[in-house]
Write a protein that holds these residues in place. Structure first.
Motif, mmCIF file in Angstrom:
data_model
loop_
_atom_site.group_PDB
_atom_site.id
_atom_site.type_symbol
_atom_site.label_atom_id
_atom_site.label_comp_id
_atom_site.label_asym_id
_atom_site.label_seq_id
_atom_site.Cartn_x
_atom_site.Cartn_y
_atom_site.Cartn_z
ATOM 1 N N ALA A 146 0.839 -1.200 0.000
ATOM 2 C CA ALA A 146 0.000 0.000 0.000
ATOM 3 C C ALA A 146 0.869 1.243 0.000
ATOM 4 C CB ALA A 146 -0.929 0.000 1.216
ATOM 5 N N GLY A 147 0.227 2.381 -0.238
ATOM 6 C CA GLY A 147 0.957 3.638 -0.205
ATOM 7 C C GLY A 147 0.032 4.826 -0.117
ATOM 8 N N LYS A 148 0.593 5.957 0.272
ATOM 9 C CA LYS A 148 -0.131 7.221 0.345
ATOM 10 C C LYS A 148 -0.461 7.722 -1.057
ATOM 11 C CE LYS A 148 1.219 11.556 0.350
ATOM 12 N NZ LYS A 148 0.020 12.340 -0.017
ATOM 13 N N VAL A 149 -1.703 8.143 -1.259
ATOM 14 C CA VAL A 149 -2.114 8.664 -2.555
ATOM 15 C C VAL A 149 -1.440 10.006 -2.829
ATOM 16 C CG1 VAL A 149 -4.073 9.569 -3.873
ATOM 17 C CG2 VAL A 149 -4.309 7.431 -2.583
ATOM 18 N N LEU A 150 -0.937 10.172 -4.049
ATOM 19 C CA LEU A 150 -0.381 11.440 -4.533
ATOM 20 C C LEU A 150 -1.424 12.080 -5.441
ATOM 21 C CD1 LEU A 150 3.170 10.096 -5.498
ATOM 22 C CD2 LEU A 150 2.520 11.265 -3.380
ATOM 23 N N VAL B 87 3.698 18.645 -4.604
ATOM 24 C CA VAL B 87 4.836 17.860 -5.085
ATOM 25 C C VAL B 87 5.785 17.570 -3.933
ATOM 26 C CG1 VAL B 87 6.833 17.860 -6.618
ATOM 27 C CG2 VAL B 87 4.644 18.794 -7.421
ATOM 28 N N GLU B 88 6.065 18.599 -3.135
ATOM 29 C CA GLU B 88 7.040 18.470 -2.048
ATOM 30 C C GLU B 88 6.500 17.598 -0.918
ATOM 31 O OE1 GLU B 88 5.987 21.343 -3.370
ATOM 32 O OE2 GLU B 88 7.772 21.821 -4.578
ATOM 33 N N SER B 89 5.260 17.861 -0.470
ATOM 34 C CA SER B 89 4.736 17.089 0.665
ATOM 35 C C SER B 89 4.483 15.639 0.278
ATOM 36 C CB SER B 89 3.454 17.727 1.201
ATOM 37 O OG SER B 89 2.380 17.591 0.279
ATOM 38 N N GLY B 90 4.017 15.406 -0.955
ATOM 39 C CA GLY B 90 3.788 14.031 -1.392
ATOM 40 C C GLY B 90 5.077 13.239 -1.440
ATOM 41 N N THR C 278 2.070 5.802 -5.076
ATOM 42 C CA THR C 278 0.667 5.716 -5.478
ATOM 43 C C THR C 278 0.096 7.025 -6.006
ATOM 44 O OG1 THR C 278 0.422 4.040 -3.721
ATOM 45 C CG2 THR C 278 -1.599 4.865 -4.717
ATOM 46 N N PRO C 279 0.461 7.455 -7.206
ATOM 47 C CA PRO C 279 -0.309 8.539 -7.833
ATOM 48 C C PRO C 279 -1.704 8.017 -8.172
ATOM 49 C CG PRO C 279 1.307 7.641 -9.370
ATOM 50 C CD PRO C 279 1.549 6.954 -8.058
ATOM 51 N N ARG C 280 -2.750 8.760 -7.826
ATOM 52 C CA ARG C 280 -4.104 8.226 -8.025
ATOM 53 C C ARG C 280 -4.331 7.851 -9.484
ATOM 54 N NH1 ARG C 280 -8.243 9.063 -4.671
ATOM 55 N NH2 ARG C 280 -9.774 7.489 -5.187
ATOM 56 N N PHE C 281 -4.259 8.820 -10.373
ATOM 57 C CA PHE C 281 -4.202 8.577 -11.807
ATOM 58 C C PHE C 281 -3.714 9.858 -12.457
ATOM 59 C CE2 PHE C 281 -8.873 9.513 -13.325
ATOM 60 C CZ PHE C 281 -9.040 10.520 -12.381
ATOM 61 N N ALA C 282 -3.302 9.755 -13.705
ATOM 62 C CA ALA C 282 -2.624 10.872 -14.353
ATOM 63 C C ALA C 282 -3.397 12.187 -14.261
ATOM 64 C CB ALA C 282 -2.329 10.520 -15.812
ATOM 65 N N PRO C 283 -4.722 12.224 -14.375
ATOM 66 C CA PRO C 283 -5.416 13.512 -14.316
ATOM 67 C C PRO C 283 -5.266 14.264 -12.993
ATOM 68 C CG PRO C 283 -6.819 11.901 -15.395
ATOM 69 C CD PRO C 283 -5.639 11.150 -14.828
ATOM 70 N N THR C 284 -4.974 13.562 -11.894
ATOM 71 C CA THR C 284 -4.879 14.254 -10.612
ATOM 72 C C THR C 284 -3.445 14.506 -10.161
ATOM 73 O OG1 THR C 284 -5.185 12.108 -9.503
ATOM 74 C CG2 THR C 284 -7.131 13.511 -9.755
ATOM 75 N N SER C 285 -2.482 14.243 -11.013
ATOM 76 C CA SER C 285 -1.083 14.565 -10.725
ATOM 77 C C SER C 285 -0.491 15.274 -11.939
ATOM 78 C CB SER C 285 -0.254 13.313 -10.420
ATOM 79 O OG SER C 285 -0.591 12.750 -9.168
ATOM 80 N N HIS D 47 6.878 -0.800 -4.908
ATOM 81 C CA HIS D 47 5.961 -0.902 -6.031
ATOM 82 C C HIS D 47 5.515 0.483 -6.496
ATOM 83 C CE1 HIS D 47 5.759 -5.040 -4.588
ATOM 84 N NE2 HIS D 47 5.087 -5.366 -5.682
ATOM 85 N N VAL D 48 4.924 0.522 -7.677
ATOM 86 C CA VAL D 48 4.161 1.662 -8.179
ATOM 87 C C VAL D 48 2.749 1.168 -8.447
ATOM 88 C CG1 VAL D 48 3.843 3.247 -10.117
ATOM 89 C CG2 VAL D 48 6.124 2.896 -9.166
ATOM 90 N N HIS D 49 1.751 1.962 -8.052
ATOM 91 C CA HIS D 49 0.360 1.509 -8.140
ATOM 92 C C HIS D 49 -0.504 2.686 -8.578
ATOM 93 C CE1 HIS D 49 -3.329 -0.305 -5.810
ATOM 94 N NE2 HIS D 49 -3.404 -0.559 -7.111
ATOM 95 N N SER D 50 -1.241 2.514 -9.663
ATOM 96 C CA SER D 50 -2.117 3.592 -10.130
ATOM 97 C C SER D 50 -3.192 3.001 -11.032
ATOM 98 C CB SER D 50 -1.307 4.668 -10.857
ATOM 99 O OG SER D 50 -2.094 5.832 -11.075
ATOM 100 N N HIS D 51 -3.923 3.898 -11.714
ATOM 101 C CA HIS D 51 -4.996 3.512 -12.629
ATOM 102 C C HIS D 51 -4.602 3.846 -14.064
ATOM 103 C CE1 HIS D 51 -7.100 4.198 -8.746
ATOM 104 N NE2 HIS D 51 -7.860 3.198 -9.148
ATOM 105 N N LEU D 52 -5.226 3.120 -15.008
ATOM 106 C CA LEU D 52 -4.839 3.273 -16.406
ATOM 107 C C LEU D 52 -5.993 2.880 -17.326
ATOM 108 C CD1 LEU D 52 -2.565 3.591 -18.607
ATOM 109 C CD2 LEU D 52 -2.089 1.163 -18.256
#
Length: 433
Positions: free
Chosen positions: A145-149, A162-165, A187-194, A213-218
């Motif tokens: 698991a990871g914190k959402v960016l 960017v800095e706090s994430g 964990t970037p949520r998905f490209a539109p929110t980063s 790991h890296v975990h996101s939506h696509l």
């Protein structure tokens, strides 16, 4: 219909009367009872499960633990679902006590459904990761698991920077990754929110810590794909956004992939990037039919696992998710072999998450995460099981007619966590006492 022609059946070993020997949380021996039982020391405890199937615990390749209580909430398609339901549920995670309660409910439901490993989103809140890993550590359960960016196109209360994430993710990796069975996912949520800067920072973080790991939506929804095209006009496609920022490769897992083209599937193959196939949520949100047959093309196979995607997903049960994957394949003109489906829910998920050296098979030296399935758990399933002429038929019946009721017992690192045992870990699974 064209069948899947992959060597899945060669992966399956079915012992009609087998024994699994567990010691110190690891599988030490496996084989026919007639061979293994005489080798055991006198007085060895034996858990006997006659008439049941014992296999590796299920692996959920994509979920959202904060959305556990949102399951079965009526809603629209993806973007509307986020706006109307998801973000409000995740804002409530700002309260640490709520995050702890949600973590416990989520893990409880996983175990009640025979799932022993999960890759899941937390939320933007740093303490949401602490809560989940803390609860998983109590159970000695393998969780990734990871914190959402998320620094744009989202409610202000759920944005970081960017800095706090970067800072929070780095600190959480130091605090939790590799501690016990915990594993971290950027964990970037998905490209539109980063934005580009946050995605670049995520890529830099992965270069610093290449074993996470890296975990996101696509490519979940056509409107989402069009939105990404507008936001990143310089990129050739959705996957290229992540690839450009160094976020493709082994241990990168992207949920859905419903609308990937051939070039993107080939890039997944070439880089080792994995896809979590989430049929129940894709159907629930009307996102489309994942091209599993094409993804598993033996000329350039992509690593694929099954994900429940709770809470848009409609069940915690991997057998039920297997059944939905079969229906999706049917609608695309292909027949999903029941043993291929079981592979995707176990060893295939482990391969997708790059943890098959730990879990996913009943191999000596692997961690003893096990599930005991009762093919007589319900009257209808029992009648069908009595007519099954092969293990393949029985697995298929379990996937079409099964749910949490088929799980007789779950073992985590060799310890039983069924309804009579889980209280020893501090809380009981929901609905069981």
């Amino acid at each position: 219909m064209t069948p899947f022609r992959l060597p899945v059946r060669e992966c399956l070993v079915h012992q009609v009367d087998g024994v699994i020997v567990v010691e110190d949380g690891l599988i030490r021996d496996v084989g026919p009872a007639a061979d293994v039982l005489p080798r055991l020391p006198e007085g060895t405890r034996v858990d006997h499960h006659p008439g049941c199937l014992v296999g590796p615990g299920f692996i959920d390749s994509h979920a959202h633990y904060a959305q556990t209580d949102m399951i079965a909430t009526h809603g629209g398609r993806l973007i509307d679902w986020l706006r109307d339901h998801v973000y409000a549920a995740e804002e409530r995670m700002a309260e640490p006590a709520h995050a702890t309660a949600m973590a416990r409910r989520f893990l409880s439901e996983l175990l009640r459904n025979g799932t022993t490993t999960a890759l899941t989103f937390a939320t933007v809140h740093r303490h949401s990761v602490d809560a989940l890993f803390g609860a998983a550590s109590t159970l000695d359960m393998r969780v990734i698991a990871g914190k959402v960016l998320m620094d744009r196109n989202a409610p202000e209360a759920l944005r970081d920077t960017v800095e706090s994430g970067y800072r929070d993710s780095r600190d959480l990796i130091g605090a939790w990754h590799g501690k016990g069975r915990n594993m971290y996912a950027i964990t970037p949520r998905f490209a539109p929110t980063s934005g580009d800067e946050q995605l670049a920072a995520a890529g830099e973080l992965w270069r610093e810590f290449p074993d996470v790991h890296v975990h996101s939506h696509l490519s979940e929804n056509r409107d989402e794909v069009a939105w990404v095209r507008e936001l990143f006009p310089e990129r050739s496609g959705y996957l290229d956004v992540y690839h450009h920022h160094g976020l493709t490769g082994r241990r990168a897992v992207y949920a859905h992939g419903v609308h990937l083209g051939e070039d993107e599937l080939r890039l997944c193959h070439d880089t080792g990037t994995a896809i979590a196939h989430c049929p129940t949520s894709n159907n629930f949100l009307g996102s489309g039919l994942f091209p599993l047959h094409e993804a598993l093309d033996p000329e350039r196979p992509v690593r694929v696992g099954l994900g429940t995607d709770v809470g848009a997903g409609t069940t915690f049960s991997l057998p039920a998710t297997m059944g939905e994957a079969y229906k999706v394949a049917q609608l695309r003109g292909h027949s999903l072999d029941p043993l291929r489906s079981l592979y995707l829910a176990t060893l295939g998920g482990a391969v997708a998450l790059d943890i098959d050296h730990y879990v996913g098979t009943l191999t000596p030296g692997h961690e003893a995460d096990l599930v005991v399935l009762d093919p007589h758990a319900t009257p209808l399933l029992s009648r069908r099981a009595n007519t099954a002429e092969s293990i393949s038929e029985l697995v298929f019946a379990l996937s079409i007619l099964g749910d949490d009721r088929v799980v007789r017992r779950t073992y985590v690192a060799g310890r039983p966590v069924g309804p009579d045992d889980v209280s020893a870990f501090g809380f009981a699974p929901a609905g069981r006492s």
